[in-house]
Design an enzyme around this catalytic site. Structure first.
Site, mmCIF file in Angstrom:
data_model
loop_
_atom_site.group_PDB
_atom_site.id
_atom_site.type_symbol
_atom_site.label_atom_id
_atom_site.label_comp_id
_atom_site.label_asym_id
_atom_site.label_seq_id
_atom_site.Cartn_x
_atom_site.Cartn_y
_atom_site.Cartn_z
ATOM 1 N N VAL A 135 12.515 -30.276 8.523
ATOM 2 C CA VAL A 135 12.284 -31.518 9.252
ATOM 3 C C VAL A 135 10.989 -31.418 10.055
ATOM 4 O O VAL A 135 10.739 -30.394 10.694
ATOM 5 C CB VAL A 135 13.462 -31.768 10.230
ATOM 6 C CG1 VAL A 135 13.147 -32.927 11.163
ATOM 7 C CG2 VAL A 135 14.750 -32.026 9.478
ATOM 8 N N CYS A 136 10.175 -32.472 10.019
ATOM 9 C CA CYS A 136 9.029 -32.537 10.940
ATOM 10 C C CYS A 136 8.930 -33.951 11.478
ATOM 11 O O CYS A 136 9.824 -34.760 11.291
ATOM 12 C CB CYS A 136 7.746 -32.099 10.251
ATOM 13 S SG CYS A 136 7.150 -33.267 9.028
ATOM 14 N N ALA A 137 7.834 -34.262 12.149
ATOM 15 C CA ALA A 137 7.725 -35.564 12.803
ATOM 16 C C ALA A 137 7.628 -36.707 11.788
ATOM 17 O O ALA A 137 8.307 -37.722 11.905
ATOM 18 C CB ALA A 137 6.523 -35.583 13.743
#
Lengths: 75, 375
Positions: free
Chosen positions: B72-74
């Site tokens: 998961v990232c932004a």
């Protein structure tokens, strides 16, 4: 501020601004300054955190009509 | 090994089914500490993606092989890169499509129950931010309460069940998220209702929602009855729908109560909040099902992912409804409050129509948890 090299990361999305910055930084000597231009808003926090974790110094950043500019001194 | 995309909807299922799951969050440490995808049986490891540009060998021993793994990232880009590194290293992992941005905007509609004369009430659960909004449907007509700015979700949903949106309400002027109420009302030519005491500074037309206002949805009498319940804000209003449901806005939650400081007047509104919770709500039927505008922790979710509980149960179990001493109550809701929601002043001004930030700016303003309660 006198930069040894300029990285143009305008129009690139995360993670490319950091990937390009890191590559360019590898080619500099300690104490030299890298100038980075980016348009991805996330670059601000990420470059600051990346510089810190790599022992570099974020000397200055400014915003000029949607372009974020950074100056990082190699540590 | 293959890298698979995973949507917010799939992740939402895992949260609601309490599945075991592993999240490798590659955002900055501060962002992760502030706000992440919460799941009861989720495990996490956080390392910023830029620490992994030379390879993922350093974290291979942190990634389990007996559980599904999501990177998961932004906004997605970095998670794809890290997922590919892990895949080259022999792991089978997924990345979150659209990143935390998409997670924050995902809405999960849940049918809460039927209305007496036909019709349904739906709760839209925004898992990423803890916001709850509602659609009351009867005889081809729909009312929306406390909508988020993802206006298309409601409009598409109404279309899918052949309902026409005729009324849009906000229980109060929100400080934690940008309301989609005005936009939905404009797009569908519906009436937009706001409590006038919260709307003193708004720059657009609205219908004034007063204590005792009755609005009928559909041809059958599904009354939405407004009950003035100030405290969280001076205009905060509660709705009784179909004599069955109590839409409590940010006044009463399942495990907590509304905080009175987000519009800046905690001390002044303590007495109002106390009167709303300890007197006005006490006069209502304990059989009413409370449907709040937020949840704060996953324990507030029922088995089906909904957030709903009988008023009588809350009188027995919610700590905020069981503080006899007025001074102790005052202290709880005015002292040592949690941090305020991100950009809450700008969000209030947006909801008043005073500023009009673009979509990306709106997204940025809403980053993080809602923080509307005290416990």
């Amino acid at each position: 501020m006198e930069a040894t090299k300029v990285v143009d990361a305008k129009g690139l999305a995360c993670p490319m601004p950091i990937v390009k910055t890191k590559k360019a930084m590898n080619e500099l000597e300690t104490g030299q300054v890298l100038e980075i231009h980016a348009t991805d808003k996330g670059a601000k926090n990420d470059l600051a955190a990346w510089a810190k974790s790599g022992g570099h110094e974020l000397m200055k950043h400014e915003e000029e009509s949607d372009v974020l500019k950074f100056w990082i001194k190699k540590g | 090994m293959a890298v698979k995309p995973m949507t917010s909807k799939e992740v939402a299922k895992k949260v609601m089914n309490k599945e075991p799951f592993f999240i490798l969050d590659v955002r900055n440490e501060g962002d992760f500490a502030d706000w992440k995808i919460e799941g009861e049986n989720f495990d996490y490891f956080n390392i910023p993606y830029f620490e992994l540009l030379d390879g993922v060998e350093v974290i291979m021993d942190k990634i389990p092989t007996d559980k599904e793994v999501l990177v998961v990232c932004a906004k997605e880009g970095s998670s794809v890169m890290i997922a590919e590194f892990l895949s080259e290293a022999g792991l089978s992992v997924s990345y979150l499509v659209g990143g935390m941005k998409a997670w924050s905007e995902h809405l999960e509609p849940i049918n809460i129950g039927n209305l007496k004369d036909g019709g349904e009430i739906y709760q839209f659960v925004r898992l990423g931010k803890g916001c709850l909004s509602y659609m009351v449907v009867s005889n081809g007509e729909a009312a929306i309460i406390d909508s988020t700015r993802m206006t298309n979700v409601y409009i598409d949903f109404a279309n899918s069940i052949n309902a026409k949106i005729t009324h849009v309400f906000d229980t109060h002027l929100h400080a934690d998220h940008i309301s989609g109420g005005r936009v939905i009302a404009e797009m569908t030519h519906a009436t937009y209702w706001l409590p006038p005491k919260d709307a003193a500074e708004v720059t657009f037309e609205y219908r004034a929602l007063e204590d005792g206002t009755e609005v009928t949805i559909g041809t059958t009498a599904i009354n939405i009855h407004a009950l003035y319940s100030p405290g969280h804000t001076i205009g905060s209003t509660t709705f009784v729908v179909d004599d069955q449901y109590l839409l409590s806005g940010d006044t009463l939650f399942i495990d907590s109560i509304g905080r009175p400081d987000l519009a800046g007047l905690a001390e002044d509104w303590v007495a109002d909040l106390r009167e709303s919770l300890y007197k006005r709500y006490r006069e209502l039927s304990e059989e009413l099902v409370v449907l709040p505008a937020h949840f704060m922790i996953l324990e507030e979710l029922n088995e089906d992912g909904s957030v709903a509980e009988k008023l009588g149960t809350l009188f027995a179990k919610n700590h905020g409804l069981n503080i006899e001493d007025e001074e102790v109550f005052r202290k709880l809701v005015t002292e040592n409050l949690p941090p305020q929601p991100n950009a809450y002043q700008e969000i209030r001004e947006t909801n008043m129509g005073k500023i009009n930030p673009d979509e990306e700016k709106q997204r940025e303003m809403e980053i993080g948890p809602n923080r509307c309660a005290v416990r």
